[in-house]
Design an enzyme around this catalytic site. Structure first.
Site, short mmCIF file in Angstrom:
data_model
loop_
_atom_site.label_atom_id
_atom_site.label_comp_id
_atom_site.label_asym_id
_atom_site.label_seq_id
_atom_site.Cartn_x
_atom_site.Cartn_y
_atom_site.Cartn_z
N ILE A 30 85.54 51.66 27.68
CA ILE A 30 86.89 51.88 27.58
C ILE A 30 88.04 51.37 28.31
O ILE A 30 88.61 51.43 28.25
CB ILE A 30 87.21 53.73 27.51
CG1 ILE A 30 86.40 53.98 28.90
CG2 ILE A 30 86.59 54.35 26.27
CD1 ILE A 30 86.99 55.31 29.00
N LYS A 32 87.91 47.09 30.90
CA LYS A 32 87.23 45.69 31.43
C LYS A 32 88.13 45.40 32.14
O LYS A 32 88.78 45.73 32.60
CB LYS A 32 86.50 45.12 30.16
CG LYS A 32 85.72 43.74 30.99
CD LYS A 32 85.16 43.04 29.55
CE LYS A 32 84.29 41.74 29.70
NZ LYS A 32 85.02 41.30 30.99
N SER A 34 87.82 42.73 36.25
CA SER A 34 86.66 41.48 36.88
C SER A 34 85.20 41.43 36.85
O SER A 34 84.45 40.47 36.57
CB SER A 34 87.78 40.67 38.17
OG SER A 34 88.74 40.12 36.94
N PHE A 35 85.01 42.64 37.73
CA PHE A 35 83.59 42.62 37.79
C PHE A 35 82.72 43.84 37.29
O PHE A 35 82.16 44.28 38.03
CB PHE A 35 83.74 42.78 39.32
CG PHE A 35 84.30 41.26 39.95
CD1 PHE A 35 83.42 40.35 40.55
CD2 PHE A 35 85.14 41.56 41.00
CE1 PHE A 35 84.13 39.09 41.16
CE2 PHE A 35 85.96 40.45 41.69
CZ PHE A 35 84.63 39.13 41.07
N GLY A 36 83.05 44.47 35.99
CA GLY A 36 82.50 45.28 35.80
C GLY A 36 83.55 45.83 34.12
O GLY A 36 84.56 45.39 34.28
N GLU A 37 83.12 46.97 34.33
CA GLU A 37 83.48 47.94 33.32
C GLU A 37 83.44 49.48 33.14
O GLU A 37 83.23 50.00 33.87
CB GLU A 37 83.07 47.33 31.97
CG GLU A 37 82.46 46.29 31.39
CD GLU A 37 81.14 45.72 30.29
OE1 GLU A 37 81.33 45.21 29.45
OE2 GLU A 37 80.27 46.15 30.88
N VAL A 38 84.67 50.12 31.79
CA VAL A 38 84.71 51.72 32.52
C VAL A 38 84.01 52.21 30.70
O VAL A 38 84.34 51.27 29.77
CB VAL A 38 86.10 51.67 32.72
CG1 VAL A 38 85.72 53.46 32.61
CG2 VAL A 38 86.57 51.33 33.97
N LYS A 53 82.84 54.19 35.79
CA LYS A 53 83.05 52.64 36.37
C LYS A 53 82.09 52.19 36.73
O LYS A 53 81.09 52.85 38.24
CB LYS A 53 83.72 52.85 37.40
CG LYS A 53 85.35 52.54 37.01
CD LYS A 53 86.49 52.38 38.11
CE LYS A 53 88.10 52.46 37.69
NZ LYS A 53 89.35 52.48 38.93
N ASP A 144 101.86 51.36 43.62
CA ASP A 144 101.23 50.30 42.41
C ASP A 144 101.87 51.09 41.09
O ASP A 144 101.13 51.42 40.02
CB ASP A 144 100.40 49.99 42.49
CG ASP A 144 100.17 48.87 41.24
OD1 ASP A 144 100.71 47.71 40.92
OD2 ASP A 144 98.64 48.20 41.05
#
EC number: 2.7.11.1
Length: 416
Positions: A30, A32, A34-38, A53, A144
């Site tokens: 669900i 993405k 730079s260093f990983g995915e969800v 994550k 943020d």
């Protein structure tokens, strides 16, 4: 400083013997980064739906402090207006972060189907304000706030997410002066690296309100570095268009360039725009349904992506679920490219700044220490160069090298 993955310690870290692949079942991706995915996932022990994550710490070794910061802040929060953190697992170099799953997607996702009406905006802002009121009461600053970092459940509940740059205010350090956030939403005092407090979040909230109404933040057609120069210099943005007076007044209150005159989150919850227009959060399910219809009609995933969104929604895949923002970590230089010299500028980003520019400014200020106006001008120029370097790493080196080349050329031309 680089960290060994096995040395990483974060709150809620589970026994390293526990295998997350046995405890959780990964479903569809669900999000993405730079260093990983969800991933959407299932806790096999409870059958609870969770968000997972997965970060490759070898790829993200220079960003481990950001990852630890997000987990630390989330683990300290206990609010229905902040995404819940359930724990972390380390398997090899992969860090599994288990979090609350919110199936409605981000407010940025929902904006892809079109701007919100004022009732929807007031309802969403009310929930964001409740989250900010909680954070600020805990002496935390989000730093943020933007549509991409506001997540919704399938029932319309609104929660703040992405605490990679969140800050903690202590009793002895009431204001911060670090440069973090996303340019389009950033308060003037943050850009100028002045001391700032929770009122910086209120400015970002005002920009987010415009984003929800117009589909994008002010100045989104400009390069982020140009925006960094314009925000402190120009008058605050205003909401242009056919909107109610109370909505425009709400935004004007948030976007006061003097933070001391901005209301607190608690005060804004009592603002006429919020009181008169906000509804129950279930009202927001229409936005989720609208987005699903929009996707079902076959609209391109890339239609609404813009430079102004900080690329939160890029790399979307065709699936029925809105993608999560995943901006906790940033891309680091490729070691192979570094060996080949392709990214030499990235390694030397701050060399001219620290070795030439900063000492030169210090000497100039010392020479003119009794000339207040001249010193102020020097400080403003120094801040502008720092802002440019933050927005575009390596720009100072390039400028200095170009000046040296010009000087050498002029010297050669003048030689007999």
């Amino acid at each position: 400083m680089a960290h060994s993955p096995v040395a990483v310690q974060v709150p809620g870290m589970q026994n390293n013997i526990a295998d997350p692949e046995e405890l959780f079942t990964k479903l569809e991706r669900i999000g993405k980064g730079s260093f990983g995915e969800v991933f959407k996932g299932i806790d096999n022990r409870t059958q609870q739906v969770v968000a997972i994550k997965i970060i490759d710490l070898e790829e993200a070794e220079d960003e481990i402090e950001d990852i630890q910061q997000e987990i630390t802040v989330l683990s300290q929060c206990d609010s229905s207006y902040v995404t819940k953190y359930y724990g972390s697992y380390l398997k090899g170099s992969k860090l599994w972060i288990i979090m609350e799953y919110l199936g409605g997607g981000s407010a940025l996702d929902l904006l892809r189907a079109g701007p919100f009406d004022e009732f929807q905006i007031a309802t969403m802002l009310k929930e964001i304000l409740k989250g900010l009121d909680y954070l600020h009461s805990e002496k935390k600053i989000h730093r943020d706030i933007k549509a991409a970092n506001v997540l919704l459940s399938e029932q319309g509940d609104v929660k703040l997410a992405d605490f990679g740059v969140a800050g903690q205010l202590t009793d002895t350090q009431i204001k911060r002066n670090t440069f973090v956030g996303t340019p389009f939403w950033m308060a003037p005092e943050v850009i100028q690296q002045s001391a700032y407090d929770s009122k910086a979040d209120i400015w970002s909230l005002g920009i987010t309100a415009i984003e929800l109404a117009k589909g994008e933040p002010p100045n989104s057609d400009m390069h982020p570095m140009r925006v960094l120069f314009l925000i402190p210099k120009n008058n605050p943005p205003t909401l242009i268009g056919d909107f109610t007076k109370s909505f425009k007044e709400f935004i004007d209150a948030c976007l006061n360039k003097d933070p001391s005159f901005r209301p607190t989150a608690k005060e804004l919850l009592k603002h006429k725009f919020i009181v008169k227009n906000s509804k129950k959060t279930s009202y927001l399910t229409e936005l989720i349904d609208r987005f699903k219809r929009w996707k079902a009609e076959g609209h391109s995933d890339e239609e609404s992506d813009s430079e102004g969104s900080d690329s939160e929604s890029s790399s979307r895949e065709s699936n029925p679920h809105p993608e999560w923002s995943f901006t906790t970590v940033r891309k680091k230089p490729d070691p192979k490219k570094l060996q080949n010299g392709e990214e030499q500028d990235l390694v030397q980003t701050l060399s001219c700044l620290s070795m030439i520019i900063t000492p030169a400014f210090a000497e100039l200020k010392q020479q003119d220490e009794n000339n207040a106006s001249r010193n102020q001008a020097i400080e403003e120029l120094e801040k502008s160069i720092a802002v440019a370097e933050t927005a575009c790493p390596g720009i100072t080196d390039k400028m200095v090298k170009k000046l040296i080349e010009k000087f050498q050329k002029c010297s050669a031309d003048e030689s007999p």
